[in-house]
Design a protein around this motif. Structure first.
Motif, PDB file in Angstrom:
ATOM      1  N   ILE A  66     -52.131  43.018  -8.431  1.00 46.28           N
ATOM      2  CA  ILE A  66     -52.817  42.747  -7.234  1.00 46.28           C
ATOM      3  C   ILE A  66     -54.124  41.576  -8.081  1.00 46.28           C
ATOM      4  O   ILE A  66     -53.691  40.400  -8.396  1.00 46.28           O
ATOM      5  CB  ILE A  66     -53.540  43.381  -6.273  1.00 46.28           C
ATOM      6  N   ALA A  67     -54.791  42.103  -9.971  1.00 44.07           N
ATOM      7  CA  ALA A  67     -55.969  42.038 -10.599  1.00 44.07           C
ATOM      8  C   ALA A  67     -54.183  40.495 -10.830  1.00 44.07           C
ATOM      9  O   ALA A  67     -55.360  39.986 -11.242  1.00 44.07           O
ATOM     10  CB  ALA A  67     -56.059  42.957 -11.672  1.00 44.07           C
ATOM     11  N   ALA A  68     -53.400  40.961 -11.474  1.00 48.06           N
ATOM     12  CA  ALA A  68     -52.482  39.978 -12.211  1.00 48.06           C
ATOM     13  C   ALA A  68     -52.711  38.699 -11.089  1.00 48.06           C
ATOM     14  O   ALA A  68     -52.646  37.500 -12.108  1.00 48.06           O
ATOM     15  CB  ALA A  68     -51.463  40.344 -12.829  1.00 48.06           C
ATOM     16  N   ALA A  69     -51.805  39.644 -10.256  1.00 48.64           N
ATOM     17  CA  ALA A  69     -51.209  38.022  -9.756  1.00 48.64           C
ATOM     18  C   ALA A  69     -52.495  37.233  -8.910  1.00 48.64           C
ATOM     19  O   ALA A  69     -52.503  35.780  -8.657  1.00 48.64           O
ATOM     20  CB  ALA A  69     -51.061  38.753  -7.474  1.00 48.64           C
ATOM     21  N   LEU A 117     -58.276  46.294   6.874  1.00 47.71           N
ATOM     22  CA  LEU A 117     -58.305  45.934   6.235  1.00 47.71           C
ATOM     23  C   LEU A 117     -56.829  44.277   5.274  1.00 47.71           C
ATOM     24  O   LEU A 117     -57.404  43.327   4.724  1.00 47.71           O
ATOM     25  CB  LEU A 117     -58.771  46.487   3.778  1.00 47.71           C
ATOM     26  N   GLN A 118     -56.178  45.048   6.193  1.00 47.56           N
ATOM     27  CA  GLN A 118     -54.552  44.680   6.514  1.00 47.56           C
ATOM     28  C   GLN A 118     -54.855  43.125   7.262  1.00 47.56           C
ATOM     29  O   GLN A 118     -54.915  41.546   7.000  1.00 47.56           O
ATOM     30  CB  GLN A 118     -53.744  45.101   7.108  1.00 47.56           C
ATOM     31  N   LYS A 192     -53.796  47.995  -1.327  1.00 37.74           N
ATOM     32  CA  LYS A 192     -52.290  48.676  -1.007  1.00 37.74           C
ATOM     33  C   LYS A 192     -52.166  47.530  -1.621  1.00 37.74           C
ATOM     34  O   LYS A 192     -51.550  45.891  -1.147  1.00 37.74           O
ATOM     35  CB  LYS A 192     -52.704  48.884   0.365  1.00 37.74           C
ATOM     36  N   LEU A 193     -50.358  47.954  -2.421  1.00 33.28           N
ATOM     37  CA  LEU A 193     -49.251  47.109  -2.982  1.00 33.28           C
ATOM     38  C   LEU A 193     -48.890  46.317  -1.452  1.00 33.28           C
ATOM     39  O   LEU A 193     -48.540  44.904  -1.903  1.00 33.28           O
ATOM     40  CB  LEU A 193     -48.094  47.901  -3.263  1.00 33.28           C
ATOM     41  N   VAL A 255     -56.049  38.198  -0.362  1.00 31.51           N
ATOM     42  CA  VAL A 255     -55.692  39.287  -1.069  1.00 31.51           C
ATOM     43  C   VAL A 255     -57.364  40.343  -0.814  1.00 31.51           C
ATOM     44  O   VAL A 255     -57.201  41.364  -1.447  1.00 31.51           O
ATOM     45  CB  VAL A 255     -55.193  39.699  -1.735  1.00 31.51           C
ATOM     46  N   ALA A 256     -57.663  39.454  -1.916  1.00 33.08           N
ATOM     47  CA  ALA A 256     -58.920  40.131  -3.286  1.00 33.08           C
ATOM     48  C   ALA A 256     -60.783  40.244  -2.716  1.00 33.08           C
ATOM     49  O   ALA A 256     -61.729  39.946  -3.169  1.00 33.08           O
ATOM     50  CB  ALA A 256     -58.980  39.956  -5.051  1.00 33.08           C
ATOM     51  N   GLY A 257     -60.332  38.404  -1.358  1.00 35.96           N
ATOM     52  CA  GLY A 257     -61.569  38.177  -1.415  1.00 35.96           C
ATOM     53  C   GLY A 257     -61.990  37.521  -2.370  1.00 35.96           C
ATOM     54  O   GLY A 257     -61.366  36.873  -3.123  1.00 35.96           O
TER      55      GLY A 257
END
Length: 334
Positions: A66-69, A117-118, A192-193, A255-257
């Motif tokens: 997630i961080a990479a994307a 969160l979803q 989550k993935l 995804v990450a805010g």
């Protein structure tokens, strides 16, 4: 050192890919629960259901991906926006994307008691898209059409409006603040993935489209008049860039805010390494953006261990001095 030779550029690109893989492996291995590289390998090749293997498979691997994307998407979006607006400090925030996403999430929590969160992810993507479309619509009003200055001003106005609305809602309902504060700070922790897989098709389309449009971005960077003289349909290119930014930045925020500074810092670093050809700048920006966010996430685990700092705070610590440097030097975005 500026890499002008094609062979050197390929070497630089491949080196960056290897560096990204190194940091992603480090992200899987390092954290509050002590594990080793051997343990990480066994978690996939010889899974035994141990606590370490569960953490690696269900927490750390999704977190690294997630961080990479997200880092890659924000960096590419920032690159496109700086070229489009000719503003060296442009980033997804200039479209009000972060502010729009934050407002819709906070409104859903305060008005409809949403807590999933979803659900935050879907709502944030919707808010980001609404904000970006609003900026484009406002920036297109008038005889001159869509100009960099009007786009920048429209983005600043929309961002200020949504931020004010968000603060107002949080003041009215303090309980909502506790639910969304960690998301608003920007984080890849606890994601989550499945959350990434939901928006991955949009991110993938954005990555591919940004590479396809790279040649046209080179022409557009020469100036509006020159681009039109060379036969470039600048209006269509600008709309295409807007759609790509919505896909990339909107998907990343969902995804990450809201995570800041990645889209500002990385394009400048990339141009200093590989030049101004967008056919090279865009892919390298994506890789370096992924490296930055994965590295920042690793650092966030150790600053206040056993607690964690949201990765958005870490990127702010890294990016603020660079932001000030760019502002003082007045770099010309290309």
């Amino acid at each position: 050192m500026l890499l002008k030779n094609s062979a050197l550029r390929w070497i630089g690109l491949l080196t960056s890919v290897l560096l990204l893989l190194f940091f992603m492996c480090a992200s899987v291995v390092f954290g509050y629960t002590e594990t080793t590289l051997r343990t990480a390998i066994d978690a996939f090749s010889n899974y035994n259901g141990s606590n370490e293997h569960i953490i690696i498979q269900t927490v750390r691997l999704p977190r690294a991906l997630i961080a990479a994307a997200v880092g890659a998407s924000l960096a590419i979006a920032g690159t496109l926006m700086q070229t489009l607006t000719k503003n060296p400090l442009a980033s997804p925030g200039i479209f009000g994307i972060n502010a729009g996403a934050g407002f819709v999430v906070v409104a859903a929590v305060t008005l409809f008691s949403v807590s999933s969160l979803q659900a935050f992810s879907g709502l944030a993507f919707l808010g980001a898209a609404i904000a970006a479309i609003s900026v484009y619509a406002i920036g297109s009003v008038g005889r001159e059409g869509l100009t960099p200055m009007k786009l920048t001003l429209a983005g600043a106005a929309i961002a200020a409006m949504f931020s004010s609305f968000t603060q107002g809602l949080l003041v009215v309902d303090e309980a909502a603040l506790e639910q969304v504060l960690f998301w608003l700070a920007g984080s890849v922790s606890g994601r989550k993935l499945e959350t990434l897989l939901t928006v991955l098709p949009y991110l993938g389309i954005g990555w591919i489209a940004s590479v396809v449009i790279a040649g046209k971005m080179n022409i557009l960077s020469m100036g509006e008049d020159v681009a039109k003289g060379l036969g470039l349909k600048t209006g269509l290119v600008k709309i295409s860039v807007g759609v790509i930014v919505i896909l990339l930045a909107g998907g990343a925020v969902s995804v990450a805010g809201p995570i800041g500074f990645v889209g500002i810092v990385i394009p400048h670093i990339t141009r200093s390494i590989i030049g101004i050809d967008h056919r090279w700048v865009i892919p390298l920006s994506g890789i370096l953006g992924a490296i930055l966010l994965v590295a920042a996430d690793i650092s966030a685990r150790y600053v206040l261990m056993p607690s964690e700092v949201p990765v958005g705070v870490m990127t702010a610590i890294i990016g603020t001095p660079f932001f000030i440097y760019i502002a003082r030097k007045g770099f010309n975005a290309r």
